[in-house]
Each structure stands twice: as structure tokens, then as C-alpha cells.
Design an enzyme around this catalytic site. Structure first.
Site, PDB file in Angstrom:
ATOM      1  N   ARG A  15      -5.735 -19.749 -43.187  1.00  0.00           N
ATOM      2  CA  ARG A  15      -5.976 -19.902 -44.628  1.00  0.00           C
ATOM      3  C   ARG A  15      -5.414 -21.215 -45.180  1.00  0.00           C
ATOM      4  O   ARG A  15      -4.886 -21.280 -46.286  1.00  0.00           O
ATOM      5  CB  ARG A  15      -5.404 -18.713 -45.407  1.00  0.00           C
ATOM      6  CG  ARG A  15      -6.117 -17.406 -45.140  1.00  0.00           C
ATOM      7  CD  ARG A  15      -5.556 -16.293 -45.993  1.00  0.00           C
ATOM      8  NE  ARG A  15      -4.185 -15.983 -45.624  1.00  0.00           N
ATOM      9  CZ  ARG A  15      -3.308 -15.362 -46.392  1.00  0.00           C
ATOM     10  NH1 ARG A  15      -3.664 -14.962 -47.592  1.00  0.00           N
ATOM     11  NH2 ARG A  15      -2.086 -15.115 -45.982  1.00  0.00           N
ATOM     12  N   GLU A 498       0.726  -1.323 -59.774  1.00  0.00           N
ATOM     13  CA  GLU A 498       0.310  -1.411 -58.365  1.00  0.00           C
ATOM     14  C   GLU A 498       1.128  -2.404 -57.545  1.00  0.00           C
ATOM     15  O   GLU A 498       0.621  -3.028 -56.609  1.00  0.00           O
ATOM     16  CB  GLU A 498      -1.191  -1.732 -58.263  1.00  0.00           C
ATOM     17  CG  GLU A 498      -2.066  -0.747 -59.002  1.00  0.00           C
ATOM     18  CD  GLU A 498      -3.547  -1.067 -58.938  1.00  0.00           C
ATOM     19  OE1 GLU A 498      -3.966  -1.843 -58.063  1.00  0.00           O
ATOM     20  OE2 GLU A 498      -4.296  -0.535 -59.781  1.00  0.00           O
ATOM     21  N   GLU A 619     -23.329  -4.056 -55.410  1.00  0.00           N
ATOM     22  CA  GLU A 619     -23.521  -4.999 -54.306  1.00  0.00           C
ATOM     23  C   GLU A 619     -24.054  -4.306 -53.058  1.00  0.00           C
ATOM     24  O   GLU A 619     -24.652  -4.942 -52.196  1.00  0.00           O
ATOM     25  CB  GLU A 619     -22.216  -5.716 -53.974  1.00  0.00           C
ATOM     26  CG  GLU A 619     -21.305  -5.000 -53.009  1.00  0.00           C
ATOM     27  CD  GLU A 619     -20.013  -5.732 -52.737  1.00  0.00           C
ATOM     28  OE1 GLU A 619     -19.542  -5.641 -51.607  1.00  0.00           O
ATOM     29  OE2 GLU A 619     -19.468  -6.362 -53.657  1.00  0.00           O
ATOM     30  N   CYS A 657     -17.577  -4.764 -61.732  1.00  0.00           N
ATOM     31  CA  CYS A 657     -17.468  -6.147 -62.193  1.00  0.00           C
ATOM     32  C   CYS A 657     -18.495  -7.035 -61.509  1.00  0.00           C
ATOM     33  O   CYS A 657     -18.941  -6.759 -60.400  1.00  0.00           O
ATOM     34  CB  CYS A 657     -16.060  -6.697 -61.945  1.00  0.00           C
ATOM     35  SG  CYS A 657     -15.482  -6.581 -60.252  1.00  0.00           S
ATOM     36  N   HIS A 708     -10.552 -14.188 -63.978  1.00  0.00           N
ATOM     37  CA  HIS A 708     -10.711 -15.062 -62.822  1.00  0.00           C
ATOM     38  C   HIS A 708     -10.479 -16.527 -63.189  1.00  0.00           C
ATOM     39  O   HIS A 708     -10.655 -17.409 -62.359  1.00  0.00           O
ATOM     40  CB  HIS A 708     -12.096 -14.882 -62.200  1.00  0.00           C
ATOM     41  CG  HIS A 708     -12.279 -13.527 -61.584  1.00  0.00           C
ATOM     42  ND1 HIS A 708     -12.753 -12.450 -62.296  1.00  0.00           N
ATOM     43  CD2 HIS A 708     -12.026 -13.070 -60.338  1.00  0.00           C
ATOM     44  CE1 HIS A 708     -12.795 -11.385 -61.505  1.00  0.00           C
ATOM     45  NE2 HIS A 708     -12.360 -11.743 -60.314  1.00  0.00           N
TER      46      HIS A 708
END
Length: 767
Positions: A15, A498, A619, A657, A708
Site C-alpha cells: 500500500r 465502533e 452494486e 450509499c 468522503h
């Protein structure tokens, strides 16, 4: 027989791109560092594929954020609101690019990001091009040309990858009335021709045009656009070898269209749509090469060499070896980078690992299949075939996979199990009396910022540096702070934050039988956001309550309502690497029963509001409308199965979303969630129109700010959005919330934005 690859992961095996971009956004490094990291990844990818033996290696499959955004920049399809970004001293093309992706809020500018949505039926997100009537295009970014030249300097003549002109237009959105985006083809094609001219002058031999829309239902006008586009390209460059790439589904009724286009190579996806092969062979022109997408680019299971060899041999017998290429089914950006990085046998056991292949291993599989198909059966190829046969057989017989008790329970499920006790109209009255919430009730979608400190606690707990007691104390303290802060600002329905969760799917998979995990199996979701999908290898079963402890603890801290936060069965399925030895519907039903057990346990513990997130239900929709009904039947039923079995007074929320709901609004209503929260801020509440036209009966929380993007909206923006919502949805149905969870955001921006959101709701209540 040649081999080709359609695209390779661009995040780096560890990454590297994510870290470089995020350091740049945080002003910790300069743009030259980011550019160098990108160059390093590209060159490593090219050399790896060359050394593996891939004949045709792609370029321009790398991206700093998103390949569709790359094309918008290339074509100068830059919304006018970003013009000022380039005028700021010191800003580069890279800053403009990231502003389009993430928004821009500094130096006196406050510019929203471009809309983002899912890439077909994957969990990858792309930036939606914005189109206007009579829009003009011009070559702005030369990235595709620069990267071809870069690979050539390395001694590799690559195959530049471009999104085809028709698919690029169809990926976008008309931002004003009075035209169709496909009408812009005549303005766009000259820029494609300009790009191709420069590539041809540099010595390009093959260019790959990705046209995934050929696997969708097309209008006659769109079909005509395909014919016109490729006719012009062929006329301008008669010697250029065009690789036309289709994927994710069958060409279906577009087979004749695809076969008629003047291209040199046609690529088809034989993993998702093996049934199309004979039809394609029957219409393929005698001078066109067929690229067989046999290696699954979207999953992590080893290829079945015997099955693939049988397919290759069938095709070779019909059209000859020289007209056959071997390839992955689609770009490998949907696969993790390298299985060799998985060295922790406690996380991924050797028995399960032997069934798997990541991107680098898939490249090797492509080459091995070529060797085997060419009868180049040296010691190495024969050994790999023998190992593959053994692995396939082991998987079919492994006792890890099949659980009789799970299969028995599945067989006992009835249609009644997927229904609430009463209709929503009855439940709504009971819930209003039980909950007594104000108008425009405020809440968040679930997660709060996962700071580096919180992530470090989890890492130290996993490596044994922290004891269970030490770790739990830190999580409890963080949860307490989050709950108290929510009370202070006046949120109506709270969440516990969370902090104990690594990922909304992985967290549940870790507590379910039939799941395993990788340590470094990262794939790109959008931009620098990478996810590590769980791996569903066998029958799914819940061991014990998964969220009860922390939800109950958070509820004990406050008299306000605490939402139980769960991920829905369809999303767990969609965002995992799923076993391919049984129907996905069956696996989804197994997951739904596990979530159902959790819902019932939360209710018994006194949790009155439970959210079952299903952001992936749209999706998962098949690309062809003819296949929608079957999918929607089992997907909606799985959600209902997970959400039923409770009292009318218990309120079920769901969240979705970055999806277009127009075509499936009835099915969303059939899910019968008491409250649905959806992303709407980037589209300026446009998505609500379909809910209004349909007269959606249940309650709705349209997102009032975009999580975002790092920019902080003010309350007036949110009030404006809520007024737009109120104009189409009765106010008594409206909730107030952000677009999505806040896990990836920082606390400073989160606190500012949520304070503004609560104040916006208060003002709406008084108007």
C-alpha cells in the site's frame, strides 16, 4: 498463442501509494515524492509481468486515485468550479486532480468534490464525469502518453489502456437538461484521435479500449455510437491493433455488434459468462484474435487448469492457435497483490491458502496455461498442473467447508421467517409511541474516526503487546468519550463509535465460522481507501453474540437511544471474496441467519433501534436487466430474514450509499426497513426524486454532508439540502444524518460538521 493482462493493482504490494498520497494531503511530503512512488509502482509492475512471461503488458492502468478521473483530466472535462485551484500559487496538476476527487477547502476556496459511484457491480468507486450541452473537450493531461514513453524507456513496449469513448460517456452524468451525453461523442472523438496520434508516433503497437458497457443493455443510439466511434478510429489508424476489452458479463445481444467492430482483438469474460463462448465463436471475423478471460480477476481462488485447458483446446480447434490469447477475465485491480506476502499461518492456514491465487499468482497462472496449452509441458508446467489438480480435489472434499447443521437450518427456513409481525403503517405508530423522537431526528451512520492511536491499540492487542483487559479499557474509555460528546451536542440517536472494529465486514467475518482472512490482501475501494475483504471458504455459522457487549456497554452510559450497528448479509457477501462452489444466494442466506440471531440478541438486551447496513445491495445487481428479478428476490429476502423475528416496536434502519435507485426503488421498499439512510449530498438531493415519485412509504435519512471529502459544510448548506428534501418528501418521514460512516475522517472536521448538522435540524424544526 500470446498472453495479455488487462490491468494490475496500482496500490503497491504494501500500500505504498496510499501512504504517499495521504502524507501529501497532510502536507508531510511534496508532490515530487508522490510522483516518484507512483513511478516506482508502475515500473515494478511492468518488470514483474515481463519477467513472468506476459506477452502484452498494460500501461495507463496505474492511477493516483481513479482511472475514470484520469480520463476526465485527459479530456479537459474539468468542471468550471475547479478553475481557481490552478490559479493558486504553487498548485500543480496533481492538486487539481485531487481537488476534483476530494474537494478543496483552503486558501479561501471551498469547492465540493465530484460525485462518486460504484464501478458496475464491484466495490470499486469511480468519479462520475460531468457533462454539459455542447461541451468541448481538449487534451489536457498527457498521462497515458507519458506512461507509455516511460515503459518504453524501461525496454518494455506496453499496451496503453483507455476507457473506450462510448463507455466513458455512458459513465458520466448530464448536469443540465436538453441533451443526451452520448451526443457528445462527436466532440470527444477528436481528442481520442489526438492521443492515438501521439502514441502511434511513439511506436505503440496495441491499444486496449475498455468497453464494459458492451456487457449491458444498450439503446439503438448507443449501438450506433459504438459503430461510429470505432469506424473513425480505424479509418484514422488502419495499422493500429485495437484490443477491445469487455468484462463482468456476457455480450448477450451485443455479440453481433462487438464482432462487427473493426478491431484486432476481442476480449471476453469467460469467468462471469462462460456461456457466451460458442455464440462469440460463431460470429467472430476470421482476422480477429479472441482473448479468453479465463483467470478470475475478481476473486482469489486458483484457476481450475483442467477446465481452462479444455476451453482453450476447444477454441484452438475452431479458430487456430495463432488467434487465441489467454488473459485474466478483467483488470486485476480487484485482486490483492501477492499471496506470497501471506506468511502468518495462524491467520491463513496452509490448507486454505493452497486453494488461492492473488494478482501476481494469477499472472503466473496465465503464463502456465499458455505453456500447457502449447504442449510446452516441461517439468515446471507439468508440476504446476499436478499441484493444481491436487488442490482442486482437496477443496472438493475438505471437511472445513461443509457443515451439516448449517444445511439443516437452511432447509427449515420458511417464507414467514422473512416477514415482520405487522406492516410498517402499524409499526410506525408503535415506534412513535415507544421512542418519542422529535421531528427531523438526528443520528450518524455508525462509525466515528478511527485515529492512528485507536488503530495502534488494535495492532498492539493483536501482537500481544496489550492484554485483553488493557485493550478493553482503552476501547471503553474511547467509547465513553464518544457517547458523552454526542449527548453534549444534542444528537437524538447515538452510536457507540465502533472503535473495536477494524472494518464493517471483516469485524463480523472474524466471528463467523466459514470465514478466513489475509494479512496483506488489500484491494482499492476508492482513492487511498483500501479494504481487506474477508474470504468465505465454507458454510457460515455464528458462534456467539458479536456486537452485544459493546452496544450494551454504550447503552448503559446514556438514557438516549443507542443504535445497534450491524452489517447486512448482502453487503457481507458482496464485500468478501466468496466461495465459488455453491450459489451466492445460498451463502447469503447462511449469513442472513447469523445476522438474524444477532438482531434478536440485541433486542433482548433492550436495544430499541438496530441498523443493518446494506450499502452493497445495488452494486450486486446483475448488469443485464433480465437477470435482476432473480437476484433481487434472494437479496431482499436475505435482508428481511435478518431483520425479522423481532417486535414491532423495535426500529430497523438500513443504510445505502453511492447508488442509483431509480430502477430498484420498489425492491428497496420491499426490504421494509423502518428507516433508510442514503447518500445524497454530492448529488444535491437528486437521488430523492425517485423516492418522491414512488411515494416511498417508510422513513428516510438523506445525507446532508459528504463524508468522503475533508471539507466541513456549514449549517446553511445543510438547511438548503433539507429544504430540497422537504420539497419532495413529507417532513414527518425525514431524518438528518451524514452521507456515510465517519471512520475515515478526522475528529476536528467531524465535530465541526456534526455540530452544524444538529443546529441545522433544530432550525428546520422551528420552520
Amino acid at each position: 498463442m500470446l498472453t495479455q493482462n488487462l490491468g494490475y493493482p496500482r496500490i503497491g504490494s504494501h500500500r505504498e501509494l496510499k501512504k504517499a498520497c495521504e502524507n501529501y494531503w497532510a502536507a508531510k511530503t511534496g508532490h515530487k515524492t508522490v510522483l516518484q512512488v507512483g513511478k516506482n509502482i508502475r515500473q515494478e509492475n511492468w518488470l514483474m509481468q515481463k519477467n513472468a512471461g506476459i506477452s502484452i503488458i498494460p500501461s495507463n492502468d496505474f492511477s493516483f486515485y481513479d482511472q475514470v478521473l484520469d480520463h476526465s483530466l485527459m479530456f479537459g472535462a474539468i468542471p468550471k468550479r475547479y478553475n481557481e485551484v490552478m490559479l493558486k500559487k504553487g498548485n500543480t496538476e496533481l492538486d487539481l486532480y485531487f481537488a476534483m476527487a476530494r474537494g478543496y477547502q483552503k486558501e479561501g476556496l471551498d469547492i465540493i468534490a465530484m460525485e462518486m459511484t460504484k464501478w458496475f457491480d464491484t466495490n470499486y468507486h469511480y468519479l462520475v464525469p460531468e457533462f454539459y450541452k455542447n461541451q468541448q473537450f481538449k487534451l489536457f493531461s498527457t498521462k497515458v502518453i507519458d506512461e507509455f514513453y516511460e515503459s518504453k524507456q524501461l525496454g518494455i513496449v506496453t499496451k496503453p489502456v483507455l476507457i473506450g469513448p462510448v463507455s466513458y460517456l455512458l459513465l458520466g452524468k448530464e448536469k443540465e437538461a436538453g441533451f443526451e451525453k452520448i451526443d457528445l461523442l462527436k466532440n470527444l472523438l477528436p481528442v481520442y484521435l489526438e492521443v492515438l496520434t501521439q502514441l502511434v508516433n511513439l511506436g505503440v503497437e496495441y491499444v486496449q479500449f475498455d468497453e464494459p458497457f458492451l456487457a449491458l443493455d444498450l439503446t439503438e443510439k448507443e449501438k450506433k455510437a459504438f459503430r461510429e466511434a470505432y469506424k473513425q478510429i480505424k479509418n484514422a489508424f488502419p495499422r493500429l491493433k485495437i484490443v477491445l476489452a469487455t468484462y463482468f458479463d456476457s455480450l448477450g445481444d451485443n455479440i453481433a455488434l462487438a464482432a462487427s467492430l473493426p478491431v484486432s482483438v476481442l476480449h471476453i469474460d469467460l469467468v462471469r459468462a462462460p456461456q457466451q463462448l460458442n455464440d462469440v465463436l460463431s460470429v467472430l471475423k476470421s482476422d480477429v484474435i479472441l482473448s479468453l478471460g479465463l483467470i478470475d480477476g475478481r476473486n482469489i481462488w486458483k484457476n481450475d487448469f483442467e477446465y481452462s485447458l479444455s476451453t482453450i483446446n476447444t477454441v484452438v480447434e475452431k479458430i487456430g492457435e495463432s488467434r487465441v490469447w489467454i488473459a485474466p477475465s478483467c483488470s486485476l485491480i480487484h485482486s490483492p497483490c501477492d499471496l506470497d506476502n501471506e506468511t502468518n499461518e495462524e491467520i491463513l492456514t496452509p490448507e486454505i491458502k493452497q486453494w488461492m491465487a492473488f494478482a501476481e499468482q494469477k499472472i503466473a497462472e496465465v503464463v502456465t496455461l499458455k505453456q500447457l496449452a502449447n504442449a510446452d509441458r516441461g517439468t515446471s508446467a507439468e508440476r504446476k498442473l499436478a499441484e493444481n489438480i491436487i488442490a482442486q480435489q482437496n477443496r472438493k472434499t475438505s471437511s472445513l467447508i461443509h457443515k451439516s447443521e448449517v444445511k439443516v437450518r437452511i432447509n427449515q427456513v420458511t417464507s414467514k421467517d422473512a416477514e415482520r409481525l405487522n406492516s410498517f403503517s402499524v409499526r410506525k405508530v408503535k415506534q412513535q409511541n415507544a421512542l418519542n423522537l422529535p421531528s427531523y431526528p438526528t443520528t450518524t451512520i455508525g462509525s466515528f474516526p478511527q485515529t492512528a492511536e485507536v488503530r495502534s491499540w488494535r495492532a498492539k492487542f493483536k501482537n500481544g503487546t496489550f492484554s485483553t483487559a488493557e485493550y478493553n479499557k482503552l476501547i471503553a474509555d474511547e467509547t465513553t468519550k464518544a457517547v458523552k460528546w454526542q449527548e453534549e451536542i444534542g444528537l437524538d440517536v447515538l452510536v457507540h463509535g465502533e472503535f473495536e472494529r477494524n472494518d464493517m465486514v471483516e469485524y463480523f467475518g472474524e466471528q463467523l465460522d466459514g470465514f478466513t482472512f489475509s494479512k496483506n490482501g488489500w484491494v482499492q475501494s476508492y482513492g487511498s481507501r483500501c479494504v481487506k475483504p474477508p474470504i468465505i471458504y465454507g458454510d457460515v455459522k455464528r458462534y456467539a453474540p458479536m456486537t452485544l457487549e459493546w452496544t450494551s456497554y454504550a447503552q448503559s452510559l446514556t438514557p438516549k437511544y443507542m443504535k445497534g450497528m450491524l452489517t447486512g448479509p448482502v453487503t457481507i457477501l458482496q464485500w468478501s471474496f466468496v466461495r465459488n462452489d455453491q450459489p451466492r444466494s445460498q451463502t447469503c442466506t447462511q449469513i442472513a441467519l447469523a445476522i438474524r440471531d444477532e438482531v434478536c440478541d440485541l433486542e433482548k438486551a433492550g436495544i430499541k433501534i438496530i441498523q443493518i447496513d446494506e450499502p452493497a445491495i445495488r452494486e450486486g445487481l446483475p448488469l443485464r436487466k433480465a437477470e435482476w428479478e432473480n437476484y433481487l428476490n434472494w437479496a431482499v429476502n436475505a435482508f428481511k430474514l435478518s431483520a425479522s423475528g423481532i417486535k414491532d416496536e423495535t426500529q430497523i434502519h438500513t443504510h445505502m450509499c453511492y447508488s442509483e435507485f431509480n430502477d430498484i426503488i420498489k425492491n428497496i421498499a420491499d426490504m421494509d426497513a423502518d428507516v433508510i439512510t442514503i447518500e445524497t449530498s454530492r448529488s444535491q438531493m437528486e437521488l430523492l426524486d425517485v423516492f418522491a415519485d414512488f411515494e416511498y412509504p417508510n422513513e428516510i435519512g438523506p445525507g446532508v454532508y459528504d463524508i468522503h471529502s475533508p471539507r466541513v459544510p456549514n449549517r446553511l448548506e445543510m438547511i438548503d439540502l433539507l429544504k430540497k428534501a422537504k420539497a419532495v418528501i413529507p417532513s414527518e418521514q425525514l431524518w438528518v444524518n451524514p452521507d456515510c460512516g465517519l471512520k475515515t475522517r478526522g475528529w476536528d472536521e467531524t465535530k465541526k460538521a456534526l455540530i452544524e448538522m444538529v443546529e441545522a435540524a433544530k432550525i428546520m424544526r422551528n420552520n
